[in-house]
Design a protein around this motif. Sequence first.
Motif, short mmCIF file in Angstrom:
data_model
loop_
_atom_site.label_atom_id
_atom_site.label_comp_id
_atom_site.label_asym_id
_atom_site.label_seq_id
_atom_site.Cartn_x
_atom_site.Cartn_y
_atom_site.Cartn_z
N SER A 66 0.84 -1.19 0.00
CA SER A 66 0.00 0.00 0.00
C SER A 66 0.88 1.25 0.00
N MET A 67 0.58 2.18 -0.90
CA MET A 67 1.36 3.41 -1.02
C MET A 67 0.76 4.57 -0.24
N GLY A 68 -0.35 4.29 0.47
CA GLY A 68 -0.98 5.35 1.24
C GLY A 68 -1.81 6.27 0.37
N GLU A 69 -1.97 7.49 0.78
CA GLU A 69 -2.78 8.46 0.04
C GLU A 69 -2.20 8.66 -1.36
N MET A 70 -3.06 8.62 -2.37
CA MET A 70 -2.61 8.70 -3.75
C MET A 70 -2.00 10.07 -4.07
N LYS A 71 -0.79 10.05 -4.59
CA LYS A 71 -0.12 11.27 -5.02
C LYS A 71 0.31 11.21 -6.48
N PHE A 72 0.38 9.98 -7.01
CA PHE A 72 0.84 9.80 -8.40
C PHE A 72 0.23 8.52 -8.95
N PHE A 73 -0.32 8.59 -10.16
CA PHE A 73 -0.94 7.40 -10.74
C PHE A 73 -0.90 7.49 -12.27
N LEU A 74 -0.15 6.57 -12.89
CA LEU A 74 -0.07 6.47 -14.36
C LEU A 74 0.25 7.81 -15.01
N GLY A 75 1.22 8.51 -14.46
CA GLY A 75 1.63 9.79 -15.03
C GLY A 75 0.87 10.99 -14.52
N LEU A 76 -0.22 10.76 -13.79
CA LEU A 76 -1.01 11.85 -13.23
C LEU A 76 -0.53 12.17 -11.82
N GLN A 77 -0.31 13.44 -11.55
CA GLN A 77 0.01 13.89 -10.21
C GLN A 77 -1.28 14.31 -9.52
N VAL A 78 -1.43 13.91 -8.26
CA VAL A 78 -2.67 14.16 -7.51
C VAL A 78 -2.34 14.94 -6.25
N ASP A 79 -2.81 16.18 -6.19
CA ASP A 79 -2.63 17.01 -5.00
C ASP A 79 -3.97 17.12 -4.28
N GLN A 80 -4.04 16.57 -3.07
CA GLN A 80 -5.28 16.56 -2.33
C GLN A 80 -5.22 17.53 -1.16
N SER A 81 -6.35 18.19 -0.90
CA SER A 81 -6.46 19.10 0.23
C SER A 81 -7.88 19.04 0.77
N GLU A 82 -8.15 19.79 1.80
CA GLU A 82 -9.48 19.79 2.38
C GLU A 82 -10.51 20.43 1.46
N THR A 83 -10.07 21.28 0.55
CA THR A 83 -11.00 21.97 -0.34
C THR A 83 -11.22 21.26 -1.67
N GLY A 84 -10.37 20.29 -2.01
CA GLY A 84 -10.57 19.58 -3.27
C GLY A 84 -9.34 18.83 -3.73
N ILE A 85 -9.38 18.38 -4.98
CA ILE A 85 -8.30 17.59 -5.57
C ILE A 85 -7.86 18.26 -6.88
N PHE A 86 -6.55 18.37 -7.06
CA PHE A 86 -5.98 18.96 -8.27
C PHE A 86 -5.20 17.89 -9.02
N LEU A 87 -5.61 17.61 -10.26
CA LEU A 87 -4.93 16.64 -11.11
C LEU A 87 -4.10 17.38 -12.15
N HIS A 88 -2.85 16.99 -12.29
CA HIS A 88 -1.99 17.67 -13.27
C HIS A 88 -0.88 16.73 -13.71
N GLN A 89 -0.13 17.14 -14.72
CA GLN A 89 0.98 16.34 -15.25
C GLN A 89 2.21 17.22 -15.44
N THR A 90 2.50 18.02 -14.43
CA THR A 90 3.60 18.97 -14.51
C THR A 90 4.93 18.28 -14.78
N ASN A 91 5.20 17.19 -14.07
CA ASN A 91 6.46 16.46 -14.28
C ASN A 91 6.54 15.89 -15.69
N TYR A 92 5.41 15.39 -16.19
CA TYR A 92 5.38 14.82 -17.53
C TYR A 92 5.65 15.89 -18.59
N VAL A 93 5.10 17.09 -18.37
CA VAL A 93 5.36 18.20 -19.30
C VAL A 93 6.85 18.48 -19.37
N GLY A 94 7.50 18.54 -18.21
CA GLY A 94 8.94 18.76 -18.19
C GLY A 94 9.70 17.66 -18.91
N ASP A 95 9.24 16.42 -18.75
CA ASP A 95 9.91 15.28 -19.39
C ASP A 95 9.83 15.36 -20.92
#
Length: 224
Positions: free
Chosen positions: A34-63
Amino acid sequence: MVQVYVDDIIFGSTNDVLCKEFERVMQDKFEMSSMGEMKFFLGLQVDQSETGIFLHQTNYVGDILSRFSMTDAKPARTPLAINHGISPDDKEEYIDATLYRAMIGSLMYLTTSRPDIMFATCLCARYQSKPKVSHLITVKRIFRYLKGTPDLGLWYSNDDNFELTAYSDSDYGGCKTDFKSTSAGCQFFGNRLVTWQCKKQTLVASSTCEAEYIAATSCCAQII
């Protein structure tokens, strides 16, 4: 709720006890960690907070900027010029099709979280069989746009507004090969973008009104 992709699993629940119980059962039955709270999945970065979830691929763009030597490129304000004029020009010189297809494939994967580049990417994808110099210039403009907007993504707020809203649009005879129009559409739950699409229409519209009507019906079909 559980989502399985090959050997990767995402699971979640409004009840923490159920999550822990599911994790225990899976680890008893299978050799897994178990990796715990999801932060990365299949190239998607997942930023979670109390107000919502932000999905982005910032690292992939740089790559991909680094992969195609666009790291030092001058940023562009839009992914596509208004009067782009992209067409299968027979007078232009051919370019390396393998490179072109690799760039298109990289951009197509990025549309998972970047609907803002979908139309431009799909337009350029039509010329993968015999790409010309102008097509490569257009693709590089998309990369230049990504250079200036590497951290854009999808925001899913944690609120109870699930009102369904859909938008559709179409150009008219935009394809210079068969004069077919392109339909585009997106659907929201509240302020959350949940689906989006951009596809060339299957028949030739005889008017802008007909092209828009086809786009609207396609958008409604996506909801259903």
